[in-house]
Scaffold this motif. Structure first.
Motif, PDB file in Angstrom:
ATOM      1  N   ALA A   1      11.510  10.562 -13.278  1.00 14.75           N
ATOM      2  CA  ALA A   1      12.561  11.579 -13.245  1.00 14.75           C
ATOM      3  C   ALA A   1      13.913  10.949 -12.934  1.00 14.75           C
ATOM      4  N   ALA A   2      13.934   9.978 -12.040  1.00 16.67           N
ATOM      5  CA  ALA A   2      15.188   9.300 -11.709  1.00 16.67           C
ATOM      6  C   ALA A   2      15.720   8.520 -12.902  1.00 16.67           C
ATOM      7  N   GLU A   3      14.815   7.943 -13.666  1.00 19.64           N
ATOM      8  CA  GLU A   3      15.228   7.202 -14.857  1.00 19.64           C
ATOM      9  C   GLU A   3      15.823   8.141 -15.892  1.00 19.64           C
ATOM     10  N   ILE A   4      15.234   9.327 -16.042  1.00 16.13           N
ATOM     11  CA  ILE A   4      15.766  10.316 -16.982  1.00 16.13           C
ATOM     12  C   ILE A   4      17.165  10.753 -16.560  1.00 16.13           C
ATOM     13  N   ASP A   5      17.386  10.856 -15.222  1.00 15.73           N
ATOM     14  CA  ASP A   5      18.696  11.243 -14.706  1.00 15.73           C
ATOM     15  C   ASP A   5      19.680  10.082 -14.672  1.00 15.73           C
ATOM     16  N   ALA A   6      19.283   8.938 -15.246  1.00 19.41           N
ATOM     17  CA  ALA A   6      20.140   7.749 -15.337  1.00 19.41           C
ATOM     18  C   ALA A   6      20.489   7.172 -13.974  1.00 19.41           C
TER      19      ALA A   6
ATOM     20  N   ALA B   1       0.832  -1.208   0.000  1.00 20.12           N
ATOM     21  CA  ALA B   1       0.000   0.000   0.000  1.00 20.12           C
ATOM     22  C   ALA B   1       0.863   1.254   0.000  1.00 20.12           C
ATOM     23  N   GLY B   2       1.955   1.233   0.781  1.00 20.47           N
ATOM     24  CA  GLY B   2       2.856   2.380   0.809  1.00 20.47           C
ATOM     25  C   GLY B   2       3.545   2.607  -0.521  1.00 20.47           C
ATOM     26  N   LEU B   3       3.952   1.532  -1.192  1.00 19.15           N
ATOM     27  CA  LEU B   3       4.595   1.658  -2.502  1.00 19.15           C
ATOM     28  C   LEU B   3       3.637   2.229  -3.540  1.00 19.15           C
ATOM     29  N   ARG B   4       2.370   1.825  -3.463  1.00 20.32           N
ATOM     30  CA  ARG B   4       1.376   2.329  -4.415  1.00 20.32           C
ATOM     31  C   ARG B   4       1.131   3.829  -4.225  1.00 20.32           C
ATOM     32  N   ALA B   5       1.450   4.352  -3.029  1.00 16.40           N
ATOM     33  CA  ALA B   5       1.206   5.774  -2.748  1.00 16.40           C
ATOM     34  C   ALA B   5       2.359   6.667  -3.203  1.00 16.40           C
ATOM     35  N   ILE B   6       3.489   6.078  -3.598  1.00 20.29           N
ATOM     36  CA  ILE B   6       4.630   6.879  -4.064  1.00 20.29           C
ATOM     37  C   ILE B   6       4.368   7.343  -5.487  1.00 20.29           C
ATOM     38  N   PRO B   7       4.462   8.635  -5.770  1.00 22.14           N
ATOM     39  CA  PRO B   7       4.210   9.141  -7.131  1.00 22.14           C
ATOM     40  C   PRO B   7       5.175   8.528  -8.142  1.00 22.14           C
ATOM     41  N   GLN B   8       4.631   8.046  -9.242  1.00 23.53           N
ATOM     42  CA  GLN B   8       5.463   7.399 -10.255  1.00 23.53           C
ATOM     43  C   GLN B   8       6.350   8.387 -10.998  1.00 23.53           C
TER      44      GLN B   8
END
Length: 297
Positions: free
Chosen positions: A188-193, A176-183
């Motif tokens: 953005a982290a993926e874009i920053d490699a 439930a906590g993981l589902r609440a984290i904004p994707q």
């Protein structure tokens, strides 16, 4: 005041059964056990006031009390982190949106429902017997398994595995906590490699910290209260060589095997203080690593 009472009388009427039960079945026994902890009481004879003698004996002369503390602290220190780590790992896998996720959630949660039952403890004892399923599987690959339940070097680990197996409840809370984290944060982290390890420690852990803290407190309290598995597997004695002498097992034996109810009450209050102290420490340290959404500015 009269209008206030008349306006709320219906609510008080509905609360009355719970309030009576709370006073008679909770507060009453708690206060009675506090009184009995300062007495010598064996159920047969009336309690006799002895002051702090139970506590003095406990901390200065009772070797089994110290052994029970050692076993319980070891169990809590190993099983709680292992259980939370495993639950979080499974929750992260389920968070990827796999098929039939509802079925997996139900299957993974099932051990948490059954884990504290006597039937599961008996099943666990059969699995880890020398001629049990675990050693039978090991023999198929040419390994002669040890006497899991008769060897003090292995017996406690069987209960650690049992505790970790009951990971369903914290797993659902983590999910439930993981589902609440904004994707968009992950995007953005993926874009920053950013790699998966950096993303986990920079995004997942900080945003999941309140949930981790909640699970940590709950599972720590449950670990201190563990009883059924140790009692059944050890035959109610803490064997072998007191390696499964959980605090609750020792308390039970003092109360119901030896009828030392006064001393058992003192043991119960010490356990309450220990749990309260560890919970207070967890809350005190949480201000350094748990951050809530309302605190961000």
């Amino acid at each position: 005041m009269h209008k206030f009472i008349r306006r709320n009388i219906a609510g008080y009427a509905f609360l009355l059964p719970w309030l009576v039960g709370f006073l008679l079945l909770a507060i009453g026994p708690i206060l009675a056990s506090l009184y009995l902890s300062f007495t010598k009481y064996n159920v047969i004879n009336p309690p006799r006031w002895i002051g702090l003698d139970n506590y003095v004996f406990m901390f200065t002369m009772d070797d089994r009390f110290r052994k029970a503390l050692s076993v319980t602290f070891t169990f809590v220190a190993i099983s709680v982190p292992a259980k939370l780590c495993f639950a979080l790992a499974v929750a992260m896998v389920l968070d990827k949106g796999i098929r039939a996720i509802g079925l997996y959630r139900a299957l993974f949660y099932l051990p948490s429902i059954l884990g504290g039952s006597i039937a599961v403890a008996i099943l666990w004892r059969q699995l880890f017997n020398y001629d049990g399923v675990i050693n039978a599987l090991l023999r198929t690959v040419g390994i002669e398994g040890p006497y899991w339940l008769a060897d003090p070097n292995y017996s406690l680990w069987t209960l650690v595995v049992l505790a970790v197996w009951q990971f369903g409840s914290p797993m659902l809370i983590f999910l439930a906590g993981l589902r609440a984290i904004p994707q968009d944060l992950y995007e953005a982290a993926e874009i920053d490699a950013a790699g998966p390890v950096r993303t986990f420690f920079a995004i997942t852990v900080p945003l999941l910290a309140p949930v981790i803290f909640f699970n940590l407190v709950l599972q720590m309290i449950e670990a201190f209260k563990s009883f059924s598995g140790a009692f059944i597997i050890s035959g109610g004695t803490g064997a072998p060589l007191d390696s499964l002498l959980f605090y609750t097992v020792y308390l039970f034996n003092e109360a119901f095997s030896f009828l030392r109810m006064g001393y058992a009450s003192a043991l119960a209050w010490v356990l309450l203080i220990i749990i309260a102290a560890f919970t207070a420490i967890a809350f005190w340290t949480s201000k350094y690593w748990v951050h809530y959404e309302s605190q961000r500015g």
